[in-house]
Write a protein that holds these residues in place. Structure first.
Motif, PDB file in Angstrom:
ATOM      1  N   GLN A  57       0.863  -1.164   0.000  1.00 14.42           N
ATOM      2  CA  GLN A  57       0.000   0.000   0.000  1.00 14.42           C
ATOM      3  C   GLN A  57       0.915   1.234   0.000  1.00 14.42           C
ATOM      4  OE1 GLN A  57      -3.306   0.045  -0.117  1.00 14.42           O
ATOM      5  NE2 GLN A  57      -3.725  -2.119   0.192  1.00 14.42           N
ATOM      6  N   PHE A  58       0.357   2.409  -0.064  1.00 14.23           N
ATOM      7  CA  PHE A  58       1.105   3.661  -0.006  1.00 14.23           C
ATOM      8  C   PHE A  58       1.843   3.738   1.333  1.00 14.23           C
ATOM      9  CE2 PHE A  58       1.533   8.212   0.828  1.00 14.23           C
ATOM     10  CZ  PHE A  58       1.977   8.693  -0.393  1.00 14.23           C
ATOM     11  N   ILE A  59       3.150   4.034   1.298  1.00 15.86           N
ATOM     12  CA  ILE A  59       3.973   4.161   2.499  1.00 15.86           C
ATOM     13  C   ILE A  59       4.467   5.603   2.582  1.00 15.86           C
ATOM     14  CG2 ILE A  59       6.118   3.417   3.629  1.00 15.86           C
ATOM     15  CD1 ILE A  59       5.861   0.769   2.029  1.00 15.86           C
ATOM     16  N   PRO A  60       4.203   6.308   3.688  1.00 13.11           N
ATOM     17  CA  PRO A  60       4.747   7.663   3.840  1.00 13.11           C
ATOM     18  C   PRO A  60       6.273   7.640   3.719  1.00 13.11           C
ATOM     19  CG  PRO A  60       3.094   7.243   5.504  1.00 13.11           C
ATOM     20  CD  PRO A  60       3.371   5.929   4.816  1.00 13.11           C
ATOM     21  N   TYR A  61       6.817   8.664   3.072  1.00  7.78           N
ATOM     22  CA  TYR A  61       8.243   8.717   2.756  1.00  7.78           C
ATOM     23  C   TYR A  61       8.780  10.104   3.099  1.00  7.78           C
ATOM     24  CZ  TYR A  61      12.326   9.089  -0.375  1.00  7.78           C
ATOM     25  OH  TYR A  61      13.574   9.302  -0.908  1.00  7.78           O
ATOM     26  N   ASP A  62       9.953  10.140   3.724  1.00  5.25           N
ATOM     27  CA  ASP A  62      10.607  11.387   4.093  1.00  5.25           C
ATOM     28  C   ASP A  62      11.978  11.421   3.427  1.00  5.25           C
ATOM     29  OD1 ASP A  62      11.965  13.499   5.271  1.00  5.25           O
ATOM     30  OD2 ASP A  62      11.378  12.973   7.316  1.00  5.25           O
ATOM     31  N   PRO A  63      12.194  12.308   2.449  1.00  5.67           N
ATOM     32  CA  PRO A  63      13.484  12.335   1.742  1.00  5.67           C
ATOM     33  C   PRO A  63      14.670  12.695   2.633  1.00  5.67           C
ATOM     34  CG  PRO A  63      12.102  14.172   1.045  1.00  5.67           C
ATOM     35  CD  PRO A  63      11.262  13.303   1.931  1.00  5.67           C
ATOM     36  N   ASP A  64      14.414  13.178   3.847  1.00  5.14           N
ATOM     37  CA  ASP A  64      15.500  13.486   4.772  1.00  5.14           C
ATOM     38  C   ASP A  64      15.972  12.261   5.554  1.00  5.14           C
ATOM     39  OD1 ASP A  64      15.522  16.174   4.051  1.00  5.14           O
ATOM     40  OD2 ASP A  64      13.976  16.671   5.536  1.00  5.14           O
ATOM     41  N   LYS A  65      15.312  11.126   5.341  1.00  2.72           N
ATOM     42  CA  LYS A  65      15.701   9.882   6.006  1.00  2.72           C
ATOM     43  C   LYS A  65      16.285   8.918   4.986  1.00  2.72           C
ATOM     44  CE  LYS A  65      12.379  10.223   9.740  1.00  2.72           C
ATOM     45  NZ  LYS A  65      11.274   9.581  10.445  1.00  2.72           N
ATOM     46  N   VAL A  69      16.242  -1.564   1.542  1.00  2.00           N
ATOM     47  CA  VAL A  69      15.448  -2.756   1.222  1.00  2.00           C
ATOM     48  C   VAL A  69      16.380  -3.955   1.185  1.00  2.00           C
ATOM     49  CG1 VAL A  69      13.605  -1.573  -0.043  1.00  2.00           C
ATOM     50  CG2 VAL A  69      15.656  -2.280  -1.273  1.00  2.00           C
ATOM     51  N   ASN A  70      15.835  -5.125   1.502  1.00  3.39           N
ATOM     52  CA  ASN A  70      16.674  -6.317   1.579  1.00  3.39           C
ATOM     53  C   ASN A  70      16.518  -7.268   0.397  1.00  3.39           C
ATOM     54  OD1 ASN A  70      14.078  -7.028   2.417  1.00  3.39           O
ATOM     55  ND2 ASN A  70      14.818  -8.652   3.747  1.00  3.39           N
ATOM     56  N   TYR A  71      15.559  -7.030  -0.473  1.00  3.48           N
ATOM     57  CA  TYR A  71      15.369  -7.835  -1.677  1.00  3.48           C
ATOM     58  C   TYR A  71      15.184  -6.888  -2.864  1.00  3.48           C
ATOM     59  CZ  TYR A  71      14.566 -12.145   1.007  1.00  3.48           C
ATOM     60  OH  TYR A  71      14.701 -13.232   1.826  1.00  3.48           O
ATOM     61  N   PRO A  72      15.418  -7.369  -4.081  1.00  3.18           N
ATOM     62  CA  PRO A  72      15.189  -6.520  -5.254  1.00  3.18           C
ATOM     63  C   PRO A  72      13.748  -5.986  -5.272  1.00  3.18           C
ATOM     64  CG  PRO A  72      16.403  -8.482  -5.874  1.00  3.18           C
ATOM     65  CD  PRO A  72      15.973  -8.678  -4.442  1.00  3.18           C
ATOM     66  N   THR A  73      13.617  -4.722  -5.612  1.00  3.44           N
ATOM     67  CA  THR A  73      12.306  -4.070  -5.600  1.00  3.44           C
ATOM     68  C   THR A  73      12.198  -3.048  -6.726  1.00  3.44           C
ATOM     69  OG1 THR A  73      13.048  -2.262  -4.185  1.00  3.44           O
ATOM     70  CG2 THR A  73      12.120  -4.171  -3.080  1.00  3.44           C
ATOM     71  N   TYR A  74      10.964  -2.688  -6.997  1.00  5.61           N
ATOM     72  CA  TYR A  74      10.645  -1.524  -7.817  1.00  5.61           C
ATOM     73  C   TYR A  74       9.949  -0.563  -6.862  1.00  5.61           C
ATOM     74  CZ  TYR A  74      11.355  -4.589 -11.837  1.00  5.61           C
ATOM     75  OH  TYR A  74      11.879  -5.460 -12.754  1.00  5.61           O
ATOM     76  N   ILE A  75      10.483   0.630  -6.710  1.00  3.09           N
ATOM     77  CA  ILE A  75       9.880   1.605  -5.810  1.00  3.09           C
ATOM     78  C   ILE A  75       9.317   2.750  -6.631  1.00  3.09           C
ATOM     79  CG2 ILE A  75      10.257   3.183  -3.879  1.00  3.09           C
ATOM     80  CD1 ILE A  75      12.398   1.285  -2.876  1.00  3.09           C
ATOM     81  N   ALA A  76       7.998   2.916  -6.528  1.00  8.32           N
ATOM     82  CA  ALA A  76       7.302   4.006  -7.208  1.00  8.32           C
ATOM     83  C   ALA A  76       7.178   5.164  -6.226  1.00  8.32           C
ATOM     84  CB  ALA A  76       5.923   3.547  -7.666  1.00  8.32           C
ATOM     85  N   ILE A 106       5.317   3.343  -3.165  1.00  6.18           N
ATOM     86  CA  ILE A 106       4.710   2.011  -3.225  1.00  6.18           C
ATOM     87  C   ILE A 106       5.821   1.068  -3.656  1.00  6.18           C
ATOM     88  CG2 ILE A 106       3.053   0.505  -4.392  1.00  6.18           C
ATOM     89  CD1 ILE A 106       1.181   2.898  -4.608  1.00  6.18           C
ATOM     90  N   VAL A 107       6.019   0.008  -2.882  1.00  5.93           N
ATOM     91  CA  VAL A 107       7.097  -0.937  -3.129  1.00  5.93           C
ATOM     92  C   VAL A 107       6.518  -2.192  -3.789  1.00  5.93           C
ATOM     93  CG1 VAL A 107       8.936  -2.293  -2.061  1.00  5.93           C
ATOM     94  CG2 VAL A 107       8.308  -0.075  -1.094  1.00  5.93           C
ATOM     95  N   SER A 108       7.067  -2.556  -4.949  1.00  8.47           N
ATOM     96  CA  SER A 108       6.662  -3.772  -5.654  1.00  8.47           C
ATOM     97  C   SER A 108       7.819  -4.753  -5.611  1.00  8.47           C
ATOM     98  CB  SER A 108       6.324  -3.460  -7.119  1.00  8.47           C
ATOM     99  OG  SER A 108       5.318  -2.476  -7.218  1.00  8.47           O
ATOM    100  N   PHE A 109       7.511  -6.030  -5.366  1.00  2.12           N
ATOM    101  CA  PHE A 109       8.567  -7.021  -5.222  1.00  2.12           C
ATOM    102  C   PHE A 109       8.056  -8.399  -5.616  1.00  2.12           C
ATOM    103  CE2 PHE A 109       6.460  -6.090  -1.261  1.00  2.12           C
ATOM    104  CZ  PHE A 109       6.095  -7.334  -0.752  1.00  2.12           C
ATOM    105  N   ASN A 110       8.994  -9.334  -5.797  1.00  2.00           N
ATOM    106  CA  ASN A 110       8.662 -10.689  -6.202  1.00  2.00           C
ATOM    107  C   ASN A 110       7.903 -11.402  -5.089  1.00  2.00           C
ATOM    108  OD1 ASN A 110       9.063 -13.662  -6.696  1.00  2.00           O
ATOM    109  ND2 ASN A 110      10.045 -12.832  -8.515  1.00  2.00           N
ATOM    110  N   LYS A 111       6.847 -12.105  -5.474  1.00  5.09           N
ATOM    111  CA  LYS A 111       5.987 -12.809  -4.527  1.00  5.09           C
ATOM    112  C   LYS A 111       6.769 -13.815  -3.673  1.00  5.09           C
ATOM    113  CE  LYS A 111       1.872 -13.744  -6.136  1.00  5.09           C
ATOM    114  NZ  LYS A 111       0.727 -14.379  -6.816  1.00  5.09           N
TER     115      LYS A 111
END
Length: 125
Positions: A57-65, A69-76, A106-111
């Motif tokens: 789902q949508f995850i709040p994100y702060d560019p100052d932090k 991630v521990n596995y390959p991902t697509y981050i939108a 939103i983080v997309s990753f392999n099932k």
């Protein structure tokens, strides 16, 4: 004797507080219970069906932090509801690229990685 008990209580309190702070820094931001199966966010920002993928789902994100991630991902990355870009993070564990305008991801990753998938805040940048 009373002084020793007080010292023991103080040391115990400090250890418990330190453990709680360390735990909150590494808290997984991906809620896998509410994840969306068979879907990912592609490079154009569109939700695309793919039976090998899962997305958060949508995850709040702060560019100052700093995030990791521990596995390959697509981050939108999003600014409100406006899609900014999708970045692939392949060599993991990986520090997530910073997108200054973003306030959510939103983080997309392999099932197959769903059980162990994590995105955590590692520190302030």
């Amino acid at each position: 004797m009373f002084t020793q008990i007080i010292r023991l209580l103080l040391v115990s309190s400090v250890l418990v507080m330190s453990a709680c702070q360390a735990e909150s820094v590494n808290e997984n931001l991906i809620n896998k219970v509410n994840s969306i199966e068979d879907s990912w966010i592609n490079y154009e920002g569109a939700e695309e069906n793919n039976n090998t993928m899962v997305r958060s789902q949508f995850i709040p994100y702060d560019p100052d932090k700093a995030y990791e991630v521990n596995y390959p991902t697509y981050i939108a990355y999003y600014d409100g509801e406006k899609f900014l870009e999708t970045i692939r993070h392949q060599d993991t564990p990986a520090t997530v690229e910073t997108v200054e305008e973003a306030d959510g991801v939103i983080v997309s990753f392999n099932k197959k990685n769903k059980n162990g998938m994590q995105m955590v805040v590692t520190d302030e940048q």
